[in-house]
Design a protein around this motif. Structure first.
Motif, PDB file in Angstrom:
ATOM      1  N   ARG A 193       0.847  -1.205   0.000  1.00  0.00           N
ATOM      2  CA  ARG A 193       0.000   0.000   0.000  1.00  0.00           C
ATOM      3  C   ARG A 193       0.877   1.248   0.000  1.00  0.00           C
ATOM      4  O   ARG A 193       0.487   2.289  -0.449  1.00  0.00           O
ATOM      5  CB  ARG A 193      -0.920   0.006   1.236  1.00  0.00           C
ATOM      6  CG  ARG A 193      -2.242  -0.657   0.978  1.00  0.00           C
ATOM      7  CD  ARG A 193      -3.213  -0.441   2.130  1.00  0.00           C
ATOM      8  NE  ARG A 193      -2.630  -0.712   3.430  1.00  0.00           N
ATOM      9  CZ  ARG A 193      -2.629   0.148   4.445  1.00  0.00           C
ATOM     10  NH1 ARG A 193      -3.158   1.351   4.325  1.00  0.00           N
ATOM     11  NH2 ARG A 193      -2.080  -0.190   5.598  1.00  0.00           N
ATOM     12  N   HIS A 221      10.321  -0.374   3.158  1.00  0.00           N
ATOM     13  CA  HIS A 221       9.983  -0.701   1.764  1.00  0.00           C
ATOM     14  C   HIS A 221      11.213  -0.537   0.859  1.00  0.00           C
ATOM     15  O   HIS A 221      11.479  -1.367  -0.012  1.00  0.00           O
ATOM     16  CB  HIS A 221       8.880   0.231   1.246  1.00  0.00           C
ATOM     17  CG  HIS A 221       7.557   0.087   1.932  1.00  0.00           C
ATOM     18  ND1 HIS A 221       6.825   1.159   2.396  1.00  0.00           N
ATOM     19  CD2 HIS A 221       6.816  -1.018   2.231  1.00  0.00           C
ATOM     20  CE1 HIS A 221       5.690   0.728   2.928  1.00  0.00           C
ATOM     21  NE2 HIS A 221       5.669  -0.586   2.854  1.00  0.00           N
ATOM     22  N   GLY A 249      -1.008  -1.178  -4.150  1.00  0.00           N
ATOM     23  CA  GLY A 249      -2.308  -1.735  -3.773  1.00  0.00           C
ATOM     24  C   GLY A 249      -3.231  -0.672  -3.188  1.00  0.00           C
ATOM     25  O   GLY A 249      -2.804   0.426  -2.833  1.00  0.00           O
ATOM     26  N   SER A 250      -4.519  -1.027  -3.115  1.00  0.00           N
ATOM     27  CA  SER A 250      -5.538  -0.090  -2.582  1.00  0.00           C
ATOM     28  C   SER A 250      -5.420   1.263  -3.271  1.00  0.00           C
ATOM     29  O   SER A 250      -5.502   2.319  -2.643  1.00  0.00           O
ATOM     30  CB  SER A 250      -5.391   0.056  -1.062  1.00  0.00           C
ATOM     31  OG  SER A 250      -5.368  -1.199  -0.439  1.00  0.00           O
ATOM     32  N   ASP A 303      -8.145  -2.130  -5.217  1.00  0.00           N
ATOM     33  CA  ASP A 303      -8.659  -3.353  -4.589  1.00  0.00           C
ATOM     34  C   ASP A 303      -9.950  -3.779  -5.288  1.00  0.00           C
ATOM     35  O   ASP A 303     -10.642  -2.959  -5.896  1.00  0.00           O
ATOM     36  CB  ASP A 303      -8.986  -3.093  -3.112  1.00  0.00           C
ATOM     37  CG  ASP A 303      -7.729  -2.952  -2.268  1.00  0.00           C
ATOM     38  OD1 ASP A 303      -6.644  -3.328  -2.738  1.00  0.00           O
ATOM     39  OD2 ASP A 303      -7.848  -2.458  -1.125  1.00  0.00           O
ATOM     40  N   ILE A 304     -10.271  -5.077  -5.165  1.00  0.00           N
ATOM     41  CA  ILE A 304     -11.597  -5.535  -5.594  1.00  0.00           C
ATOM     42  C   ILE A 304     -12.222  -6.296  -4.431  1.00  0.00           C
ATOM     43  O   ILE A 304     -11.519  -6.813  -3.558  1.00  0.00           O
ATOM     44  CB  ILE A 304     -11.560  -6.436  -6.857  1.00  0.00           C
ATOM     45  CG1 ILE A 304     -10.635  -7.651  -6.644  1.00  0.00           C
ATOM     46  CG2 ILE A 304     -11.143  -5.645  -8.074  1.00  0.00           C
ATOM     47  CD1 ILE A 304     -10.814  -8.726  -7.699  1.00  0.00           C
ATOM     48  N   ASN A 335     -11.616 -11.696  -2.964  1.00  0.00           N
ATOM     49  CA  ASN A 335     -10.233 -12.181  -2.870  1.00  0.00           C
ATOM     50  C   ASN A 335      -9.923 -13.289  -3.876  1.00  0.00           C
ATOM     51  O   ASN A 335      -8.799 -13.380  -4.380  1.00  0.00           O
ATOM     52  CB  ASN A 335      -9.955 -12.690  -1.453  1.00  0.00           C
ATOM     53  CG  ASN A 335      -9.726 -11.546  -0.492  1.00  0.00           C
ATOM     54  OD1 ASN A 335      -9.372 -10.439  -0.915  1.00  0.00           O
ATOM     55  ND2 ASN A 335      -9.930 -11.786   0.791  1.00  0.00           N
ATOM     56  N   ASN A 370       5.525 -10.486   2.381  1.00  0.00           N
ATOM     57  CA  ASN A 370       5.382 -11.124   3.692  1.00  0.00           C
ATOM     58  C   ASN A 370       3.921 -11.121   4.128  1.00  0.00           C
ATOM     59  O   ASN A 370       3.590 -11.672   5.172  1.00  0.00           O
ATOM     60  CB  ASN A 370       6.199 -10.370   4.756  1.00  0.00           C
ATOM     61  CG  ASN A 370       7.683 -10.609   4.602  1.00  0.00           C
ATOM     62  OD1 ASN A 370       8.104 -11.616   4.032  1.00  0.00           O
ATOM     63  ND2 ASN A 370       8.482  -9.680   5.089  1.00  0.00           N
ATOM     64  N   ASN A 371       3.078 -10.442   3.369  1.00  0.00           N
ATOM     65  CA  ASN A 371       1.667 -10.319   3.749  1.00  0.00           C
ATOM     66  C   ASN A 371       1.001 -11.694   3.563  1.00  0.00           C
ATOM     67  O   ASN A 371       0.949 -12.230   2.457  1.00  0.00           O
ATOM     68  CB  ASN A 371       1.026  -9.253   2.845  1.00  0.00           C
ATOM     69  CG  ASN A 371      -0.451  -9.062   3.119  1.00  0.00           C
ATOM     70  OD1 ASN A 371      -1.195 -10.021   3.239  1.00  0.00           O
ATOM     71  ND2 ASN A 371      -0.862  -7.811   3.199  1.00  0.00           N
ATOM     72  N   TYR A 391      12.954  -5.351   8.138  1.00  0.00           N
ATOM     73  CA  TYR A 391      13.818  -4.229   8.486  1.00  0.00           C
ATOM     74  C   TYR A 391      13.116  -3.438   9.580  1.00  0.00           C
ATOM     75  O   TYR A 391      12.278  -2.578   9.297  1.00  0.00           O
ATOM     76  CB  TYR A 391      14.036  -3.386   7.222  1.00  0.00           C
ATOM     77  CG  TYR A 391      15.012  -2.247   7.346  1.00  0.00           C
ATOM     78  CD1 TYR A 391      16.376  -2.468   7.509  1.00  0.00           C
ATOM     79  CD2 TYR A 391      14.572  -0.932   7.270  1.00  0.00           C
ATOM     80  CE1 TYR A 391      17.268  -1.419   7.595  1.00  0.00           C
ATOM     81  CE2 TYR A 391      15.462   0.123   7.349  1.00  0.00           C
ATOM     82  CZ  TYR A 391      16.800  -0.130   7.506  1.00  0.00           C
ATOM     83  OH  TYR A 391      17.678   0.924   7.582  1.00  0.00           O
ATOM     84  N   TYR A 442       9.659   0.908  11.189  1.00  0.00           N
ATOM     85  CA  TYR A 442       9.468   1.172   9.760  1.00  0.00           C
ATOM     86  C   TYR A 442       8.139   0.568   9.331  1.00  0.00           C
ATOM     87  O   TYR A 442       8.078  -0.478   8.685  1.00  0.00           O
ATOM     88  CB  TYR A 442      10.653   0.638   8.951  1.00  0.00           C
ATOM     89  CG  TYR A 442      11.919   1.361   9.299  1.00  0.00           C
ATOM     90  CD1 TYR A 442      12.150   2.646   8.809  1.00  0.00           C
ATOM     91  CD2 TYR A 442      12.865   0.816  10.159  1.00  0.00           C
ATOM     92  CE1 TYR A 442      13.298   3.352   9.157  1.00  0.00           C
ATOM     93  CE2 TYR A 442      14.012   1.504  10.508  1.00  0.00           C
ATOM     94  CZ  TYR A 442      14.211   2.772  10.002  1.00  0.00           C
ATOM     95  OH  TYR A 442      15.338   3.462  10.357  1.00  0.00           O
TER      96      TYR A 442
END
Ligand code: NAD
Length: 171
Positions: free
Chosen positions: A9, A17, A36-37, A77-78, A81, A101-102, A122, A127
């Motif tokens: 995001r 990031h 995203g989003s 987004d939609i 999922n 990692n999400n 990190y 962060y």
């Protein structure tokens, strides 16, 4: 030709990031950075527009002198999922590997048959977009948590006052 995809995001794009992108871009020939989003902005969770986030990333990567090819692509987004990976595929160049990692992102791409790689962490406590947004509204130190490019964009768009305004109530 190995093309990778990383989706975030980036609210805002921070040094965690940047650390991740600098690492994963070494593992691929080209990197797609999906925002995203993308349809959201002007809320505490998602204060910055997709265009502003594109600027943050592009400026920050330019300061790092990254020479590899990368593409920054907004992904709204939609509300489904199970269709999300197809939606992503319809918007970005073809890719071979996904870095995230999400857990939900990993799960959805895994079920679609993609190779998933974790990204190195990190100092995730500091962060973190949420931590940075919280510090901005509370006038706490946040500048050191974001790359110079992000800081410049937040100042250019009056981002500090935007965040402070959008958490106000009208009573
Ligand atoms: P994010 O900006 O929180 O993180 C992006 C990536 O960077 C993640 O892999 C995260 O683990 C990593 N990261 C963040 N801070 C880090 C640090 N300090 N050190 C190392 N790595 C760090 O974004 P996100 O929440 O992962 O973004 C996923 C996007 O995908 C969201 O916009 C979400 O809405 C979207 N999505 C949409 C659907 C749908 O529309 N149905 C479904 C799944 C996901």
């Amino acid at each position: 030709m190995l093309r990778g995809l990383i989706i975030g995001r980036f609210q805002p794009f921070h040094k965690g990031h940047l650390f991740v992108i600098k690492k994963v871009i070494e593992e691929v020939d080209e990197l797609i950075i999906g925002i995203g989003s993308a349809q959201f902005s002007h809320s505490f969770e998602n204060p910055f527009t997709a265009g502003e986030r594109i600027l943050m990333i592009a400026k920050s990567l330019k300061y790092e002198n990254i020479t590899k090819q990368y593409y920054i692509i907004p992904i709204p987004d939609i509300n489904n999922n199970s269709l999300w990976v197809s939606h992503v595929k319809s918007l970005v160049p073809p890719f071979d590997v996904v870095f995230s990692n999400n857990p939900l992102v990993r799960r959805l791409f895994k079920e679609a048959g993609y190779k998933i790689k974790s990204v190195p962490l990190y100092n995730r406590k500091i962060y973190s977009g949420k931590e940075i947004r919280k510090r901005i509204v509370n006038d706490e130190e946040w500048k050191d948590l974001v790359p110079k490019g992000t800081y410049e964009v937040i100042m250019e768009i009056d981002g500090i006052n935007r965040l402070k305004d959008i958490i106000k109530k009208d009573y």
